[in-house]
Every structure is written in structure tokens, then in C-alpha cells.
Design a protein around this motif. Structure first.
Motif, PDB file in Angstrom:
ATOM      1  N   PRO A   1       0.829  -1.217   0.000  1.00 16.01           N
ATOM      2  CA  PRO A   1       0.000   0.000   0.000  1.00 16.01           C
ATOM      3  C   PRO A   1       0.861   1.264   0.000  1.00 16.01           C
ATOM      4  CG  PRO A   1      -0.831  -1.580   1.594  1.00 16.01           C
ATOM      5  CD  PRO A   1       0.483  -2.120   1.109  1.00 16.01           C
ATOM      6  N   PHE A   2       0.413   2.241  -0.767  1.00 14.44           N
ATOM      7  CA  PHE A   2       1.149   3.504  -0.859  1.00 14.44           C
ATOM      8  C   PHE A   2       0.192   4.602  -1.304  1.00 14.44           C
ATOM      9  CE2 PHE A   2       3.531   6.674  -3.378  1.00 14.44           C
ATOM     10  CZ  PHE A   2       4.403   7.119  -2.403  1.00 14.44           C
ATOM     11  N   HIS A   3       0.240   5.739  -0.637  1.00 11.82           N
ATOM     12  CA  HIS A   3      -0.588   6.884  -1.012  1.00 11.82           C
ATOM     13  C   HIS A   3       0.319   8.017  -1.451  1.00 11.82           C
ATOM     14  CE1 HIS A   3      -3.300  10.442  -0.295  1.00 11.82           C
ATOM     15  NE2 HIS A   3      -4.067   9.658  -1.022  1.00 11.82           N
ATOM     16  N   PRO A   4       0.400   8.325  -2.760  1.00 10.06           N
ATOM     17  CA  PRO A   4       1.243   9.445  -3.215  1.00 10.06           C
ATOM     18  C   PRO A   4       0.893  10.717  -2.466  1.00 10.06           C
ATOM     19  CG  PRO A   4       0.472   8.149  -5.084  1.00 10.06           C
ATOM     20  CD  PRO A   4      -0.272   7.642  -3.874  1.00 10.06           C
ATOM     21  N   PRO A   5       1.871  11.340  -1.815  1.00  9.78           N
ATOM     22  CA  PRO A   5       1.573  12.460  -0.919  1.00  9.78           C
ATOM     23  C   PRO A   5       0.930  13.672  -1.588  1.00  9.78           C
ATOM     24  CG  PRO A   5       3.767  11.586  -0.506  1.00  9.78           C
ATOM     25  CD  PRO A   5       3.286  10.949  -1.767  1.00  9.78           C
ATOM     26  N   ARG A   6       1.382  14.012  -2.810  1.00 11.64           N
ATOM     27  CA  ARG A   6       0.879  15.233  -3.433  1.00 11.64           C
ATOM     28  C   ARG A   6       0.492  14.986  -4.886  1.00 11.64           C
ATOM     29  NH1 ARG A   6       0.972  19.948  -0.467  1.00 11.64           N
ATOM     30  NH2 ARG A   6      -0.597  20.351  -2.048  1.00 11.64           N
ATOM     31  N   ILE A   7      -0.497  15.746  -5.350  1.00 10.21           N
ATOM     32  CA  ILE A   7      -0.880  15.738  -6.751  1.00 10.21           C
ATOM     33  C   ILE A   7      -1.046  17.183  -7.203  1.00 10.21           C
ATOM     34  CG2 ILE A   7      -3.300  15.395  -6.118  1.00 10.21           C
ATOM     35  CD1 ILE A   7      -3.672  13.945  -8.789  1.00 10.21           C
ATOM     36  N   PHE A   8      -0.365  17.540  -8.286  1.00  8.62           N
ATOM     37  CA  PHE A   8      -0.480  18.853  -8.893  1.00  8.62           C
ATOM     38  C   PHE A   8      -0.997  18.690 -10.320  1.00  8.62           C
ATOM     39  CE2 PHE A   8       3.251  19.755  -5.960  1.00  8.62           C
ATOM     40  CZ  PHE A   8       2.474  20.363  -4.990  1.00  8.62           C
ATOM     41  N   TYR A   9      -1.700  19.696 -10.803  1.00  8.49           N
ATOM     42  CA  TYR A   9      -2.381  19.600 -12.090  1.00  8.49           C
ATOM     43  C   TYR A   9      -1.744  20.545 -13.100  1.00  8.49           C
ATOM     44  CZ  TYR A   9      -5.827  17.316  -9.132  1.00  8.49           C
ATOM     45  OH  TYR A   9      -6.446  16.476  -8.233  1.00  8.49           O
ATOM     46  N   TYR A  10      -1.326  19.982 -14.226  1.00 11.02           N
ATOM     47  CA  TYR A  10      -0.707  20.792 -15.272  1.00 11.02           C
ATOM     48  C   TYR A  10      -1.757  21.238 -16.287  1.00 11.02           C
ATOM     49  CZ  TYR A  10      -0.534  16.256 -17.784  1.00 11.02           C
ATOM     50  OH  TYR A  10      -0.846  15.060 -18.374  1.00 11.02           O
ATOM     51  N   PHE A  11      -1.427  22.301 -17.018  1.00  8.53           N
ATOM     52  CA  PHE A  11      -2.386  22.930 -17.929  1.00  8.53           C
ATOM     53  C   PHE A  11      -2.246  22.356 -19.340  1.00  8.53           C
ATOM     54  CE2 PHE A  11      -3.247  27.171 -15.522  1.00  8.53           C
ATOM     55  CZ  PHE A  11      -3.499  26.446 -14.368  1.00  8.53           C
ATOM     56  N   SER A  12      -2.931  21.259 -19.590  1.00  8.46           N
ATOM     57  CA  SER A  12      -3.041  20.711 -20.941  1.00  8.46           C
ATOM     58  C   SER A  12      -4.499  20.896 -21.352  1.00  8.46           C
ATOM     59  CB  SER A  12      -2.647  19.231 -20.956  1.00  8.46           C
ATOM     60  OG  SER A  12      -2.738  18.699 -22.259  1.00  8.46           O
ATOM     61  N   ILE A  13      -4.846  22.138 -21.691  1.00  5.44           N
ATOM     62  CA  ILE A  13      -6.246  22.553 -21.787  1.00  5.44           C
ATOM     63  C   ILE A  13      -6.568  23.023 -23.203  1.00  5.44           C
ATOM     64  CG2 ILE A  13      -8.009  24.064 -20.831  1.00  5.44           C
ATOM     65  CD1 ILE A  13      -6.240  24.365 -18.337  1.00  5.44           C
ATOM     66  N   HIS A  14      -7.609  22.434 -23.786  1.00  5.00           N
ATOM     67  CA  HIS A  14      -8.054  22.839 -25.115  1.00  5.00           C
ATOM     68  C   HIS A  14      -9.081  23.973 -25.058  1.00  5.00           C
ATOM     69  CE1 HIS A  14      -6.407  18.805 -25.573  1.00  5.00           C
ATOM     70  NE2 HIS A  14      -6.290  19.025 -26.868  1.00  5.00           N
ATOM     71  N   LEU A  15      -9.769  24.112 -23.950  1.00  6.56           N
ATOM     72  CA  LEU A  15     -10.726  25.196 -23.788  1.00  6.56           C
ATOM     73  C   LEU A  15     -10.012  26.548 -23.757  1.00  6.56           C
ATOM     74  CD1 LEU A  15     -13.039  23.745 -20.987  1.00  6.56           C
ATOM     75  CD2 LEU A  15     -13.680  24.136 -23.376  1.00  6.56           C
ATOM     76  N   ARG A  16     -10.684  27.586 -24.243  1.00  4.42           N
ATOM     77  CA  ARG A  16     -10.127  28.932 -24.188  1.00  4.42           C
ATOM     78  C   ARG A  16     -10.439  29.541 -22.827  1.00  4.42           C
ATOM     79  NH1 ARG A  16      -6.627  27.923 -28.005  1.00  4.42           N
ATOM     80  NH2 ARG A  16      -7.468  27.933 -30.126  1.00  4.42           N
ATOM     81  N   ILE A  17      -9.844  28.962 -21.800  1.00  2.00           N
ATOM     82  CA  ILE A  17     -10.017  29.467 -20.440  1.00  2.00           C
ATOM     83  C   ILE A  17      -8.648  29.789 -19.861  1.00  2.00           C
ATOM     84  CG2 ILE A  17     -12.167  28.219 -20.057  1.00  2.00           C
ATOM     85  CD1 ILE A  17     -10.585  26.114 -18.507  1.00  2.00           C
ATOM     86  N   HIS A  18      -8.634  30.510 -18.768  1.00  2.00           N
ATOM     87  CA  HIS A  18      -7.372  30.959 -18.182  1.00  2.00           C
ATOM     88  C   HIS A  18      -7.423  30.742 -16.664  1.00  2.00           C
ATOM     89  CE1 HIS A  18      -3.605  33.263 -18.421  1.00  2.00           C
ATOM     90  NE2 HIS A  18      -3.961  33.767 -17.248  1.00  2.00           N
TER      91      HIS A  18
END
Length: 240
Positions: A142-159
Motif C-alpha cells: 500500500p502507498f498513497h502518493p503524498p501530493r498531486i499537482f495539475y498541469y495545464f493541458s487545456i483545449h478550452l479557451r479558459i485561463h
């Protein structure tokens, strides 16, 4: 595959080969140069595409992997275009987390028009939770990855507003070289009008670099608060 003798510090999960290069290529190489163990898990082979094939895409991926000096890269073999957050896919990904034991997971931003990207984010978050289960027949401890960060691979025209921007000024040329490896996606059969998709990738990195008073950057979001124990690294306001 048994658990790594040396777990990964950073594991980027990409819906398709080239997503990691486009979104976090500079971060991965910079972290590798800083002595961290970095890897990429592609969820699908990205095919079919108009000018690609599984063989072409695999060759392109190998070339990009070499440029970014990744310590580890694998493909989970899930279906492109119809990527879904199924229980079987969750099990397969959770098993990879138990084996590679990453300290940080990099995942696609949770809002996008591409169904594969949205499904990938949901799958990654659930697999992260499953990875820590004890009474299960999944391989590995068992292992729980301590952190998750989200990168911007976004097709929507949002900011979206990032939680932080990673300085990739010293890795921009290698990042772009790794993206160039995917000729089937960015060059073959395309009319090269300005600005091209490749220009757009570099310009976005330049914008995010400007936002942190540097040359080039890659943005990340976090659903949780980001811990700091020193302001020292924020005191350098010298333009680069």
C-alpha cells in the motif's frame, strides 16, 4: 513489476504521448538536473491520428524521452479516444503507483473539452486513493502518493489561475526539442503558417515565465494548500 528500489520523486501521467512534453517537459528535465528521479506514464498510445501510427508514435516517444532524460517511462495500454475511468483501469493505474511510489503526481487539469483528459484526471485521483488500500489483491505494498499537482493541458479557451509556476528557463530549448520529436502531430501534413502550434507552446511558456519575472515557466494548480517553510526562494526578483 516489483516495487522500485529507488522510488520516483515525480511521476507525470499523460493521457497521450506528447501531453507530458507539451505541458511539463521543462519541469521534468529541470527536476532531473536537480537530482530527482522523474518518470512519465502514458495512459494510451495516442493513435489513430491523421499522420501517425502506433509504430511512429513509439519512435517519437523514445526520442523525446531521451531528450528529457527521464528515469522511467511506460505506457498503460488504455484505449485512445475512448479513455474511461473504469474499475479495471483504476486497478492498473493504482498498481503502478504502488510500484513506482512517486512523491508527487502530475495530472491534467480537471476542466477541459477533450474527453480523454477529463477521464484521465478522474482516473488518476481515484487510483491515487486505491493505491493505499490494504485488504486487496493488487500487487505491491500500500502507498498513497503524498501530493498531486495539475498541469495545464487545456483545449478550452479558459485561463485558470495557477497555484504556482515552475521556472523552466534553463530547459526551454530541450522542452521544445522534445515536442518537435512528435513530427506526426505537429509537422507532417500541416501548412506551417505563423503562428504554428509549436510557436503557441513556446509563447505560453514565455507568458508564464513573465508572470513570475523569469524567462519561461510551466503553471500548476492544486486542489489542496501548498506548504511553504521559507520565503527565501521568492526573494530573487532579478529579471532573467
Amino acid at each position: 513489476m516489483p516495487a522500485f528500489a529507488q522510488p520516483l520523486d515525480l511521476l507525470a501521467i499523460a493521457p497521450h504521448p506528447d501531453d507530458a512534453e507539451i505541458s511539463v517537459g521543462g519541469t521534468l528535465l529541470t527536476c532531473h538536473r536537480q537530482g530527482l528521479r522523474v518518470g512519465v506514464l502514458d495512459l494510451t498510445n495516442g493513435e489513430p491520428t491523421p499522420h501517425g501510427s502506433p509504430e511512429i508514435r513509439a519512435t517519437e516517444t523514445a526520442a523525446a524521452t531521451k531528450i528529457l532524460q527521464l528515469d522511467w517511462r511506460q505506457n498503460l495500454g488504455l484505449p485512445n479516444r475512448t479513455l474511461e475511468h473504469t474499475l479495471e483501469a483504476r486497478r492498473k493505474l493504482a498498481t503502478v503507483f504502488r510500484q513506482t511510489r512517486p512523491r508527487i503526481i502530475l495530472a491534467p487539469y480537471w476542466e477541459d473539452s477533450h474527453p480523454d483528459h477529463v477521464a484521465a484526471t478522474s482516473l488518476i485521483e481515484a487510483a491515487r486513493f486505491w493505491s493505499k488500500l490494504t485488504r486487496t489483491d493488487m500487487d505491491g505494498e500500500p502507498f498513497h502518493p503524498p501530493r498531486i499537482f495539475y498541469y495545464f493541458s487545456i483545449h478550452l479557451r479558459i485561463h485558470p489561475q495557477p497555484s504556482f509556476v515552475f521556472d523552466i528557463s534553463d530547459a526551454i530549448d530541450e522542452k521544445m526539442a522534445s515536442v518537435h520529436c512528435y513530427a506526426s502531430q505537429f509537422l507532417t501534413g500541416r501548412v506551417q503558417e505563423f503562428p504554428t502550434a509549436l510557436d503557441d507552446i513556446r509563447d505560453r511558456a514565455r507568458y508564464w515565465g513573465w508572470s513570475i519575472n523569469s524567462k519561461y515557466g510551466e503553471p500548476f494548480a492544486s486542489r489542496e494548500s501548498v506548504r511553504m517553510s521559507s520565503f527565501a526562494s521568492t526573494f530573487d526578483f532579478t529579471p532573467r
